[in-house]
Design a protein around this motif. Structure first.
Motif, mmCIF file in Angstrom:
data_model
loop_
_atom_site.group_PDB
_atom_site.id
_atom_site.type_symbol
_atom_site.label_atom_id
_atom_site.label_comp_id
_atom_site.label_asym_id
_atom_site.label_seq_id
_atom_site.Cartn_x
_atom_site.Cartn_y
_atom_site.Cartn_z
ATOM 1 N N VAL A 1 50.990 35.868 35.172
ATOM 2 C CA VAL A 1 51.792 35.422 36.314
ATOM 3 C C VAL A 1 53.108 34.815 35.836
ATOM 4 O O VAL A 1 54.108 34.816 36.567
ATOM 5 C CB VAL A 1 50.994 34.454 37.209
ATOM 6 N N ALA A 2 53.148 34.340 34.585
ATOM 7 C CA ALA A 2 54.410 33.870 34.004
ATOM 8 C C ALA A 2 55.423 35.007 33.888
ATOM 9 O O ALA A 2 56.630 34.767 33.798
ATOM 10 C CB ALA A 2 54.162 33.243 32.633
ATOM 11 N N HIS A 3 54.915 36.246 33.899
ATOM 12 C CA HIS A 3 55.778 37.437 33.851
ATOM 13 C C HIS A 3 55.814 38.147 35.209
ATOM 14 O O HIS A 3 56.180 39.319 35.281
ATOM 15 C CB HIS A 3 55.268 38.400 32.773
ATOM 16 N N ASP A 4 55.411 37.408 36.259
ATOM 17 C CA ASP A 4 55.401 37.960 37.623
ATOM 18 C C ASP A 4 54.476 39.169 37.744
ATOM 19 O O ASP A 4 54.790 40.144 38.443
ATOM 20 C CB ASP A 4 56.820 38.328 38.091
ATOM 21 N N LYS A 5 53.321 39.097 37.088
ATOM 22 C CA LYS A 5 52.346 40.186 37.126
ATOM 23 C C LYS A 5 51.025 39.675 37.698
ATOM 24 O O LYS A 5 50.641 38.519 37.496
ATOM 25 C CB LYS A 5 52.100 40.745 35.712
ATOM 26 N N SER A 6 50.325 40.560 38.377
ATOM 27 C CA SER A 6 49.042 40.225 39.000
ATOM 28 C C SER A 6 47.900 40.239 37.999
ATOM 29 O O SER A 6 47.998 40.822 36.916
ATOM 30 C CB SER A 6 48.736 41.221 40.126
ATOM 31 N N CYS A 7 46.799 39.623 38.414
ATOM 32 C CA CYS A 7 45.558 39.652 37.646
ATOM 33 C C CYS A 7 44.439 40.147 38.547
ATOM 34 O O CYS A 7 44.285 39.669 39.679
ATOM 35 C CB CYS A 7 45.213 38.260 37.118
ATOM 36 N N LEU A 8 43.659 41.098 38.041
ATOM 37 C CA LEU A 8 42.502 41.626 38.757
ATOM 38 C C LEU A 8 41.237 41.145 38.058
ATOM 39 O O LEU A 8 41.024 41.422 36.873
ATOM 40 C CB LEU A 8 42.544 43.159 38.778
ATOM 41 N N PHE A 9 40.411 40.403 38.786
ATOM 42 C CA PHE A 9 39.133 39.955 38.261
ATOM 43 C C PHE A 9 38.017 40.900 38.708
ATOM 44 O O PHE A 9 37.908 41.215 39.896
ATOM 45 C CB PHE A 9 38.797 38.546 38.773
ATOM 46 N N PHE A 10 37.209 41.340 37.760
ATOM 47 C CA PHE A 10 35.995 42.077 38.091
ATOM 48 C C PHE A 10 34.926 41.068 38.524
ATOM 49 O O PHE A 10 34.708 40.058 37.854
ATOM 50 C CB PHE A 10 35.484 42.856 36.882
#
Length: 464
Positions: free
Chosen positions: A368-377
């Motif tokens: 998120v520091a790079h403006d990117k999402s995270c997908l949790f399984f």
């Protein structure tokens, strides 16, 4: 006259934050004389030309490990009872009863926990740990070092190492002020604070509330909110390479868009390799629909298993491996040492991936520091059976309650939905960045680039 600060490394955990960042440089700019009090096998003098005092004595009192294990279990019992929860004890790992020595120690732990799971019992166990370590040869050894070098302050780089207890007691008994840094976002509810120092440095106001909540012996006026140097590199534009160069250096296909899969340790995610396989299958499916995707797999630094090998071989056409640049300098998990180059590697992995997918990892904050999402399984694998830990337990932990909303990450709760979720992320129809930034601020504070400077400002306030 310059104030001398001992930056105490009880193990390799603190190297990444406090030896391989701008931390030392910022302290020198503030006028401090910085010496690394080094309990690790890594030589800062040889590798980095830093001033160091090596601690060669790694003795623990024979009962210290028993009592520290009991302390954690007692604290977690008290947390469950005090806050009317059952989740705290899920932070415990099963004890081993195999072999005489191991079994005897585990039985002693069980007895201490059975009779000591109350406030008086906890205080007695804490006091005994200090008594044991003051009788330990390491205590006198470290006391002599401190008397010889006369530091004005001892800053311990993490709070969970039993190797830190004797050195910090020696400093306190000599009247030298001490502080410890809480090194990870999940440490306080896990009852991992083994050392008791005069001052505590934490990442955020949220973490300050936690330490006052879980460590009642810590005084509010002695807890400093500083942030953590761990994330400063993500905001250092000089570390970011051009996409073409990064791809060329790591044998990546410049025509592909890459999804990062960040691996987990075998305790957190024992079936982790199968989630990587699920992601690979979805990528193949999307490529058949006209996308041109790959997976960038970054392994967990303390995972030495071969469990991913079959998946990596089977899907080698879509999975590229970009390993962390760490190196072993010993045989234990906390002797896997980072390198300076890994800061740049991790920042570039985040910058040049579309998003990250994993199980309950703090990589959500890196991305998120790079403006990117995270997908949790968050679904079970068919390989799950009795005796294998279900990953869903991870999301029930106390530290996950810090999420401002469920939308601070993206969730896949059914394998059949994975391909559609990935497609929506890539097409710009699904993102966790906005809420993720709120979570980032909760955990890391409002000034993540100023952590090193804030720590030195706090030390200056303490020692003048």
């Amino acid at each position: 006259m310059k104030k001398k600060v001992f930056v105490f490394l009880p193990d390799g955990i603190g190297l990444r934050n406090f030896a391989f960042t701008q931390f030392k440089e910022k302290g020198e700019q503030k006028g401090f004389d910085i010496v690394y009090w080094n309990n690790t096998v890594f030589s800062l003098q040889e590798e980095l030309n830093y001033q160091e005092v090596k601690i060669e004595n790694n003795k623990l009192h024979p009962l210290t490990s028993v009592f520290t294990r009991a302390r954690k279990r007692i604290e977690l019992n008290l947390f469950d009872r005090k806050y009317k929860e059952t989740v705290y004890n899920t932070y415990n790992f099963p004890q081993s009863y195999q072999g005489f020595n191991s079994g005897f120690k585990s039985i002693l732990v069980d007895l201490l926990v059975f009779f000591g799971s109350n406030e008086r019992g906890l205080q007695w166990v804490r006091d005994q740990i200090k008594k044991f370590e003051r009788k330990n040869s390491k205590y006198e050894y470290c006391k002599l070092q401190l008397e010889q070098h006369q530091p004005d302050f001892v800053f311990c780089t993490n709070q969970r190492s039993s190797q830190a207890i004797a050195p910090l007691l020696a400093a306190q008994d000599l009247g030298i002020p001490t502080a410890t840094f809480i090194f990870s976002w999940d440490n306080l509810p896990k009852a991992t604070t083994l050392v008791e120092t005069d001052f505590y440095f934490v990442w955020s106001a949220h973490m300050k509330n936690e330490i006052l909540h879980y460590c009642p012996y810590a005084k509010a006026q002695n807890v400093f909110v500083t942030g953590t140097p761990q994330f400063e590199s993500h905001f250092d534009k000089s570390l970011i390479k051009k996409r073409t160069l990064f791809f060329e250096e790591n044998n990546l296909d410049a025509n592909k868009k890459y999804i990062c899969y960040s691996g987990d340790d075998i305790v957190t995610s024992p079936l982790d390799q199968y989630y990587l396989e699920d992601l690979a299958q979805s990528v193949i499916e999307l490529n058949q629909q006209g996308y041109n995707l790959g997976i960038l797999y970054r392994k967990c630094t303390v995972d030495f298993t071969s469990r991913y090998d079959a998946v990596l071989e089977k899907y080698k056409d879509v999975i590229a491996v970009v390993n962390p640049i760490w190196r072993p300098v010993g045989s234990n998990w906390n002797e896997i040492m980072p390198t300076k180059d890994d800061f740049a590697m991790q920042a570039n992995v985040c910058e040049h991936s579309e998003f990250v997918a994993n199980i309950a990892s703090s990589m959500v904050f890196d991305f998120v520091a790079h403006d990117k999402s995270c997908l949790f399984f968050d679904y079970e694998q068919p390989q799950l059976q009795k005796g294998i830990r279900d990953i869903g337990q991870n999301y029930k932990y106390i530290h996950f309650r810090s999420m401002p909303s469920k939308e601070a990450a993206l969730w896949c709760t059914d394998k059949s939905e994975l391909t559609t979720i990935i497609k929506n992320i890539l097409d710009g129809n699904l993102s966790s960045v906005s809420e993720g930034k709120k979570w980032f601020e909760t955990i890391l504070g409002k000034e993540p680039t100023q952590a090193s400077a804030a720590i030195w400002a706090a030390i200056h306030e303490i020692v003048g």
